[in-house]
Design a protein around this motif. Sequence first.
Motif, mmCIF file in Angstrom:
data_model
loop_
_atom_site.group_PDB
_atom_site.id
_atom_site.type_symbol
_atom_site.label_atom_id
_atom_site.label_comp_id
_atom_site.label_asym_id
_atom_site.label_seq_id
_atom_site.Cartn_x
_atom_site.Cartn_y
_atom_site.Cartn_z
ATOM 1 N N GLU A 47 0.828 -1.203 0.000
ATOM 2 C CA GLU A 47 0.000 0.000 0.000
ATOM 3 C C GLU A 47 0.865 1.257 0.000
ATOM 4 N N VAL A 48 1.954 1.234 0.772
ATOM 5 C CA VAL A 48 2.888 2.360 0.760
ATOM 6 C C VAL A 48 3.476 2.542 -0.633
ATOM 7 N N GLY A 49 3.887 1.432 -1.251
ATOM 8 C CA GLY A 49 4.440 1.511 -2.603
ATOM 9 C C GLY A 49 3.448 2.079 -3.594
ATOM 10 N N TRP A 50 2.184 1.708 -3.452
ATOM 11 C CA TRP A 50 1.146 2.226 -4.345
ATOM 12 C C TRP A 50 1.022 3.745 -4.170
ATOM 13 N N ALA A 51 1.035 4.206 -2.928
ATOM 14 C CA ALA A 51 0.917 5.649 -2.670
ATOM 15 C C ALA A 51 2.102 6.407 -3.252
ATOM 16 N N LEU A 52 3.314 5.853 -3.091
ATOM 17 C CA LEU A 52 4.491 6.501 -3.648
ATOM 18 C C LEU A 52 4.434 6.522 -5.165
ATOM 19 N N GLY A 53 3.996 5.420 -5.765
ATOM 20 C CA GLY A 53 3.923 5.347 -7.222
ATOM 21 C C GLY A 53 2.900 6.294 -7.813
ATOM 22 N N ARG A 54 1.773 6.473 -7.120
ATOM 23 C CA ARG A 54 0.751 7.379 -7.628
ATOM 24 C C ARG A 54 1.081 8.841 -7.339
ATOM 25 N N GLY A 55 1.931 9.082 -6.365
ATOM 26 C CA GLY A 55 2.329 10.457 -6.066
ATOM 27 C C GLY A 55 1.288 11.269 -5.329
ATOM 28 N N VAL A 56 0.347 10.621 -4.645
ATOM 29 C CA VAL A 56 -0.661 11.371 -3.888
ATOM 30 C C VAL A 56 -0.034 11.925 -2.612
ATOM 31 N N PRO A 57 -0.619 12.978 -2.024
ATOM 32 C CA PRO A 57 -0.114 13.458 -0.739
ATOM 33 C C PRO A 57 -0.117 12.334 0.287
ATOM 34 N N ARG A 58 0.931 12.237 1.091
ATOM 35 C CA ARG A 58 1.042 11.123 2.034
ATOM 36 C C ARG A 58 1.557 11.626 3.382
ATOM 37 N N TYR A 59 1.153 10.887 4.412
ATOM 38 C CA TYR A 59 1.440 11.286 5.785
ATOM 39 C C TYR A 59 1.618 10.026 6.612
ATOM 40 N N VAL A 60 2.475 10.096 7.617
ATOM 41 C CA VAL A 60 2.759 8.938 8.468
ATOM 42 C C VAL A 60 2.652 9.358 9.921
ATOM 43 N N ILE A 61 2.032 8.501 10.729
ATOM 44 C CA ILE A 61 2.007 8.686 12.176
ATOM 45 C C ILE A 61 2.655 7.453 12.795
ATOM 46 N N ARG A 62 3.664 7.660 13.624
ATOM 47 C CA ARG A 62 4.422 6.554 14.213
ATOM 48 C C ARG A 62 3.736 6.059 15.485
ATOM 49 N N HIS A 63 3.601 4.719 15.590
ATOM 50 C CA HIS A 63 2.961 4.097 16.773
ATOM 51 C C HIS A 63 3.772 2.919 17.292
ATOM 52 N N PRO A 64 4.916 3.056 17.875
ATOM 53 C CA PRO A 64 5.765 4.247 17.909
ATOM 54 C C PRO A 64 6.922 4.139 16.921
ATOM 55 N N VAL A 65 6.897 3.112 16.066
ATOM 56 C CA VAL A 65 8.068 2.816 15.240
ATOM 57 C C VAL A 65 8.128 3.711 14.003
ATOM 58 N N ASP A 66 9.322 3.832 13.443
ATOM 59 C CA ASP A 66 9.533 4.584 12.209
ATOM 60 C C ASP A 66 9.196 3.707 11.009
ATOM 61 N N PRO A 67 8.660 4.284 9.938
ATOM 62 C CA PRO A 67 8.405 3.506 8.724
ATOM 63 C C PRO A 67 9.706 3.126 8.042
ATOM 64 N N ALA A 68 9.661 2.064 7.262
ATOM 65 C CA ALA A 68 10.847 1.613 6.542
ATOM 66 C C ALA A 68 10.780 2.069 5.090
ATOM 67 N N GLY A 69 11.935 2.044 4.424
ATOM 68 C CA GLY A 69 11.976 2.339 2.995
ATOM 69 C C GLY A 69 11.923 3.817 2.687
ATOM 70 N N PHE A 70 11.517 4.138 1.441
ATOM 71 C CA PHE A 70 11.557 5.511 0.951
ATOM 72 C C PHE A 70 10.731 6.470 1.798
ATOM 73 N N ILE A 71 9.595 6.007 2.292
ATOM 74 C CA ILE A 71 8.708 6.915 3.035
ATOM 75 C C ILE A 71 9.286 7.270 4.400
ATOM 76 N N GLY A 72 10.338 6.552 4.808
ATOM 77 C CA GLY A 72 10.940 6.806 6.107
ATOM 78 C C GLY A 72 11.955 7.929 6.128
ATOM 79 N N ARG A 73 12.187 8.556 4.969
ATOM 80 C CA ARG A 73 13.204 9.610 4.928
ATOM 81 C C ARG A 73 12.757 10.890 5.630
ATOM 82 N N THR A 74 11.454 11.037 5.854
ATOM 83 C CA THR A 74 10.908 12.244 6.491
ATOM 84 C C THR A 74 10.711 12.005 7.985
ATOM 85 N N GLN A 75 10.859 13.051 8.776
ATOM 86 C CA GLN A 75 10.588 12.968 10.207
ATOM 87 C C GLN A 75 9.085 13.111 10.426
#
Length: 306
Positions: free
Chosen positions: A168-196
């Motif tokens: 699902e993360v890959g789909w969001a990145l591929g489509r280029g839609v606005p995206r947001y992450v909330i940590r509970h409490p871990v950090d996301p992995a991969g490309f989407i994890g580059r943002t704080q």
Amino acid sequence: MPLSRRERFSLKSQMVDVLDGDRDWDFRRVNLLLIEYGCEPLGGFNNVDLTFEDSIRSVSDSDLVEIYSIITGAAPAEVQGQIEDAESTLWNRGYVRVFLSHSAQHKAFVGQVADELAVSGIHAFVAHDTMEFEQPWQDQIEHGLRTMQAFVALVHPEFLTSPWCQQEVGWALGRGVPRYVIRHPVDPAGFIGRTQWPQGNEMSAREVAALILEWVSRIPEFSDQIVDGLLSSLSAAQNYIDAGATARRIATIDTLTPQQWTRLAEIYHSNDQVGRAGLVGQALAPYYRSHGQAWPPDQPAEPESF
């Protein structure tokens, strides 16, 4: 059906994001594409300050969809699926469409977040809650991903080991839609994890929903739709508590258009959970008066028939 201004803005803004971040789209390649579609090339003698956005300003809807498809790599049919969602029963019409990606172990909490967002004019897709019975579940998830306008990931530890969440993360990145992450409490992995991203581990469902609403409200393409979604939510309110919660959110809007004031008055008089609710009056009466509007609102006049 012609594209709305919101849909054209969404396609254009996503293309700009791709062009800004993809080195394969150099100056010559962009101009080659623009010339192919009869647009003014960049860097010409008489238009040295011309931008990509200026060049595609007046392209037809069909050409805009094709240009978007070429730049993003999305199939034209997928683009049409994204913008022609009027018949989709997965989404509430008029609401901002947000896909909530999460681990199945936390679907009860995420469902509460979605309920909180609903009174704010945001329809949050929660797999297994949003989906229809007697329909292929994977097809519905893919349709939700194709037609979402924004993507939010709630990253619990189980999220990182779920192949479904990662797809699902890959789909969001591929489509280029606005995206947001909330940590509970871990950090996301991969490309989407580059943002704080913000920490939400100690937050209630209402607080998480408020965080998502604040983020969505900052996205220019959704500003008008948030108002329309709030009015739709108020119109659909089935109890005075939901009506009051939605009214409080409406009262935070800077102002309304004449058409929106009229629609709000219509809702006040047509939904007894709104017109008879003290919570609605507490929220909207000061709001009306601060904008020079009479409270309670008059019943809108019926249009003349000929």
